[in-house]
Design an enzyme around this catalytic site. Structure first.
Site, PDB file in Angstrom:
ATOM      1  N   TYR A 163       0.872  -1.180   0.000  1.00  8.30           N
ATOM      2  CA  TYR A 163       0.000   0.000   0.000  1.00  8.30           C
ATOM      3  C   TYR A 163       0.910   1.232   0.000  1.00  8.30           C
ATOM      4  O   TYR A 163       2.067   1.176  -0.400  1.00  8.30           O
ATOM      5  CB  TYR A 163      -0.898  -0.134   1.257  1.00  8.30           C
ATOM      6  CG  TYR A 163      -1.873   0.960   1.529  1.00  8.30           C
ATOM      7  CD1 TYR A 163      -2.880   1.281   0.626  1.00  8.30           C
ATOM      8  CD2 TYR A 163      -1.809   1.685   2.731  1.00  8.30           C
ATOM      9  CE1 TYR A 163      -3.786   2.287   0.907  1.00  8.30           C
ATOM     10  CE2 TYR A 163      -2.709   2.681   3.020  1.00  8.30           C
ATOM     11  CZ  TYR A 163      -3.693   2.991   2.101  1.00  8.30           C
ATOM     12  OH  TYR A 163      -4.582   3.987   2.376  1.00  8.30           O
TER      13      TYR A 163
ATOM     14  N   LYS B 194      -5.601  -1.163  -1.937  1.00 13.17           N
ATOM     15  CA  LYS B 194      -6.667  -0.916  -0.953  1.00 13.17           C
ATOM     16  C   LYS B 194      -7.350  -2.224  -0.578  1.00 13.17           C
ATOM     17  O   LYS B 194      -7.679  -2.463   0.578  1.00 13.17           O
ATOM     18  CB  LYS B 194      -7.697   0.071  -1.518  1.00 13.17           C
ATOM     19  CG  LYS B 194      -7.177   1.505  -1.683  1.00 13.17           C
ATOM     20  CD  LYS B 194      -7.422   2.359  -0.453  1.00 13.17           C
ATOM     21  CE  LYS B 194      -6.688   3.691  -0.558  1.00 13.17           C
ATOM     22  NZ  LYS B 194      -6.771   4.527   0.630  1.00 13.17           N
TER      23      LYS B 194
HETATM   24  O1  LIG Z   1      -4.019   5.954  -0.232  1.00 14.47           O
HETATM   25  C1  LIG Z   1      -3.698   6.525   0.822  1.00 14.47           C
HETATM   26  O2  LIG Z   1      -2.620   6.304   1.395  1.00 14.47           O
HETATM   27  C2  LIG Z   1      -4.650   7.432   1.519  1.00 14.47           C
HETATM   28  C3  LIG Z   1      -5.539   8.187   0.660  1.00 14.47           C
HETATM   29  O3  LIG Z   1      -6.597   7.437   0.152  1.00 14.47           O
HETATM   30  C4  LIG Z   1      -4.865   9.003  -0.378  1.00 14.47           C
HETATM   31  O4  LIG Z   1      -5.425   9.152  -1.476  1.00 14.47           O
HETATM   32  O5  LIG Z   1      -3.804   9.556  -0.087  1.00 14.47           O
HETATM   33 MN   LIG Z   2      -7.100   7.858  -1.860  1.00 19.00          MN
END
Ligand SMILES: O=C(O)C[C@H](O)C(=O)O
Ligand SMILES: [Mn+2]
Ligand SMILES: NC(=O)c1ccc[n+]([C@@H]2O[C@H](COP(=O)([O-])OP(=O)(O)OC[C@H]3O[C@@H](n4cnc5c(N)ncnc54)[C@H](O)[C@@H]3O)[C@@H](O)[C@H]2O)c1
Length: 543
Positions: free
Chosen positions: A93, A166
Site C-alpha cells: 500500500y 486498498k
Molecule cells: O491511499 C492513501 O494512502 C490514503 C488516501 O486514500 C490518499 O489518497 O492519499
Molecule cells: Mn485515496
C-alpha cells in the site's frame, strides 16, 4: 472453478496451495507428480517466502515479490501478511504503491484479477465484469479512474494498483474473503502528457473524457455492477476533485457505497482529532480549524468535523465559524469565482478582516486566525514551515498538526520537525507511517492519519451486515469505535492506535458498523446478532 484439476488448480491463485497440497489432495486434484514429494505446512511456506522477501533490499523489489506471491497463492500471501502487517502495509500500500503506479508500464505483471473498463467501450462493461469475476460472488469493489492518485495527479490505467492495494489492506486488516473482491480500473483516458507520450503506456491514449459523457459511463458501470453483484459494496478511490463529490452525491442514497477520500479520510481525521483532544483534555467545540488544501480530502474532513460539531450542540451557523479553508487562492472568500460546490458553504466574507486582501498565504492566515488545528491535504511538500508551526505554537498550548498529503515526498512536514519545532507540544498524525520521534528524553509515537485505519473495518462491517446504505449514523458510530484505544496518559502517546493493532481494531470497527446497520434496519438479510454476523464472514488465511 471448484471442479478445476491439475495445472488449472496450480495456476489459480485462489485455489493453489503449492507444496502445501496434501498427498490425498494431490491425488484427488490430479496433481500427483506435479510437485516435489515433501508436503509443507503453510507456516513452513511462509517462513521460506519471508526469507526471500527479506533478501530484497529495494522497496519496489519487495513489492514485486509480494505481488508475484499473490498471483500464485493468495492464501499464503495473506498468511504471511498477517504475520507482518506493519512491515507489509507500506509495501503493498502507500507509500510504495506510488512507485509501482509511476513505473507500471515498465514493471507490468499479471494484473491481480483486476477489471479494466474502457470509456470507449461501454458495451463491454457487463461482460468485462463477468469475465474478471470468473464466477466468484463479488461483495466488495474498489474502483478508481485514477484522476487523483494520492497527491500525484492523473495516472490513467496505471492507477489500478491503488485499487489492488486498498483491497489487500481490506483483507489483511478486516478479513474480507479475497475471492469476494474485485479491483476495477475505469480508463477514461488521461491528461498526463508523459503517459500519453510513453510508448509503453497501456491505457487509452487520449485525453480524459469529461462532463456528461463521463458521468453517463459511470452510470452504466454502476447499473451493470449492481445488476451483477446486487449485494456488493462500491468503494470509490482517487477520483478527481471535480467528480468525486458529484458521484458520491448521486449514489449515496441509492446503493451501498462510499468514497474513501471524502468519507474515509474525514472519519480517520476526526478520530485523530478526538485522540489528540483526549491527550490535551480539550473540547472539540473550542477548536479553530485551518485546512490547507480544500479538495476532495480536505472538504471530506471539514464536513465530518462540521457534522460532529452539530452533534455536540452547535447550530450549523455556529459550527461553520470554526473553519478557515486555504487553497491555492489563499483563504477562501465567498466572492471568489473558482470555488467548488463543496467549498462554497465554508467560505468567509472579506468584511470579517481588516486586511482581507493580505490573506493569500498559509503563513498570513495562521498569523491572523491563530488556529488550534492545522490539517494538510494540499499535495504541497514542506509547506508547514518552521515559521508557520512556531507561530501556531505561540498561541496554542497543544497545537494539533496533521500533514496528511501522500506519498512521502508530498507531506507538508515531517513528524520529527513538528515535534522539534514545537518543543514536543504538537499532537501529530501523518499520512504515511512515521518512526517514533525521540526528543528530550521522551519517545513520541506518531499516529498514522490514513484512511486505511478505518475503511477496512467500515467496509467489512457493511458487507457482513448486508447493508443497503451507509448513513451518517453508521459513520459516526465507526469513528467513535476507534476512540479510547490509545493510552492518552502516557507521555508522547500517539493520537491514533498503532498499525500493529490494525486487525484488532478493524474487527471492533466492523462490529460497531454492523450493529449500527442492523439498528437502523438497513440489512438486506435477516441478522439476529451483528457481532456474530461479522465473525461468520471473516475469512482466515489458512488451508
Ligand atoms: O491511499 C492513501 O494512502 C490514503 C488516501 O486514500 C490518499 O489518497 O492519499
Ligand atoms: Mn485515496
Ligand atoms: N492521509 C489520508 O488518509 C489521505 C486521504 C486522502 C487524501 N490524502 C492526501 O491528500 C492530498 C490531497 O488529496 P485530494 O484527493 O484531496 O486531492 P484534491 O486534488 O482533490 O485536493 C487537493 C487540493 O489542494 C489544493 N492545492 C494545490 N496546490 C495548493 C497550494 N499551493 N496551496 C494550497 N492548496 C493547494 C488544490 O487546489 C486542491 O483543492 C493528497 O496528497 C492525498 O494523498 C491523504
Amino acid at each position: 472453478m471448484m471442479d478445476a484439476k491439475g495445472y488449472e488448480v496450480l495456476r489459480n491463485p485462489f485455489l493453489n496451495k503449492g507444496t502445501g497440497f496434501t498427498l490425498i489432495e494431490r491425488k484427488a486434484l490430479g496433481l500427483t507428480g506435479t510437485l516435489p514429494s515433501q508436503v509443507q505446512t503453510i507456516d513452513e511456506q511462509a517462513e521460506q517466502a519471508y526469507q526471500q522477501f527479506q533478501s530484497k533490499t529495494a522497496p519496489l523489489e519487495k513489492r514485486i515479490f509480494l505481488m508475484t506471491l499473490f498471483n500464485e497463492n493468495i492464501t499464503l500471501f495473506y498468511h504471511l501478511m498477517d504475520q507482518h502487517v506493519s512491515e507489509f502495509m507500506p509495501i503493498v500500500y502507500d507509500p510504495v504503491v506510488a512507485d509501482s503506479i509511476e513505473q507500471y508500464n515498465d514493471i507490468y505483471t499479471n494484473p491481480q484479477n483486476a477489471t479494466f473498463l474502457s470509456v470507449d467501450k461501454p458495451e463491454d462493461i457487463k461482460q468485462s465484469l463477468i469475465n474478471a469475476a470468473d464466477g466468484r460472488d463479488i461483495k466488495l469493489i474498489v474502483v478508481t479512474d485514477a484522476e487523483g492518485i494520492l497527491g500525484m495527479g492523473d495516472w490513467g490505467v496505471n492507477g489500478v494498483d491503488i485499487a489492488v492495494g486498498k483491497l489487500m489492506v481490506y483483507t489483511a486488516a478486516a478479513g474480507i474473503d479475497p475471492a469476494s473482491v474485485l479491483p476495477i480500473s475505469i480508463d477514461a483516458g488521461t491528461n498526463n502528457q508523459a503517459l500519453l507520450e510513453n510508448e509503453r503506456y497501456l491505457g487509452n491514449k487520449h485525453a480524459r473524457i469529461a462532463g456528461d459523457a463521463y458521468l453517463e459511463f459511470i452510470d452504466q458501470f454502476v447499473t451493470a455492477e449492481q445488476e451483477l453483484f446486487p449485494e456488493s459494496l462500491l468503494h470509490w478511490e482517487d477520483f478527481g476533485r471535480a467528480n468525486s463529490q458529484v458521484i458520491l452525491d448521486k449514489y449515496k442514497n441509492k446503493i451501498a457505497t462510499f468514497n474513501d477520500d471524502i468519507q474515509g479520510t474525514g472519519m480517520i481525521v476526526l478520530a485523530g482529532v478526538f485522540g489528540a483532544l483526549n491527550i490535551s483534555k480539550e473540547r472539540l467545540i473550542d477548536q479553530t480549524f485551518v485546512t490547507f488544501g480544500a479538495g476532495t480530502a480536505g472538504m471530506g474532513i471539514v464536513n465530518q468535523i462540521f457534522t460532529e460539531l452539530q452533534e455536540a450542540g452547535l447550530s450549523a451557523k455556529e459550527a461553520k465559524k470554526h473553519f478557515y479553508l486555504v487553497d491555492k487562492q489563499g483563504l477562501l472568500f465567498d466572492d471568489m469565482s473558482d470555488l467548488t460546490v463543496a467549498q462554497k458553504p465554508f467560505t468567509r466574507t472579506r468584511d470579517e478582516f481588516s486586511h482581507a486582501e493580505e490573506l493569500t498565504t498559509l503563513s498570513a492566515v495562521v498569523k491572523e486566525i491563530k488556529p488550534t488545528v492545522l490539517i494538510g491535504t494540499s499535495t504541497q511538500p514542506g509547506t508547514f514551515t518552521e515559521e508557520i508551526v512556531k507561530e501556531m505554537a505561540t498561541h496554542t498550548a497543544r497545537p494539533i498538526i496533521f500533514p496528511l498529503s501522500n506519498p512521502t515526498k508530498l507531506a507538508e512536514a515531517t513528524a520529527e520537525n513538528l515535534i522539534k519545532w514545537t518543543d514536543g507540544k504538537a499532537l501529530v498524525a501523518t499520512g504515511i507511517p512515521a518512526e517514533n520521534v525521540e526528543y528530550k528524553g521522551v519517545t513520541y509515537k506518531i499516529g498514522q492519519g490514513n484512511n486505511a485505519l478505518i475503511y477496512p473495518g467500515l467496509g467489512f462491517g457493511l458487507v457482513a451486515s448486508t447493508a443497503k446504505l451507509l448513513t451518517q449514523k453508521t459513520i459516526s458510530a465507526a469513528i467513535h469505535a476507534l476512540g479510547g484505544l490509545v493510552d492518552s496518559d502516557q507521555e508522547g502517546a500517539a493520537v491514533l492506535p498503532p498499525v500493529s493493532n490494525l486487525t484488532e481494531f478493524s474487527q471492533k470497527i466492523a462490529e460497531v458498523t454492523a450493529q449500527s446497520v442492523v439498528n437502523q434496519g438497513l440489512n438486506r438479510e435477516k441478522i439476529s446478532d451483528a457481532k456474530q454476523a461479522v465473525r461468520d464472514v471473516k475469512w482466515s488465511a489458512n488451508y
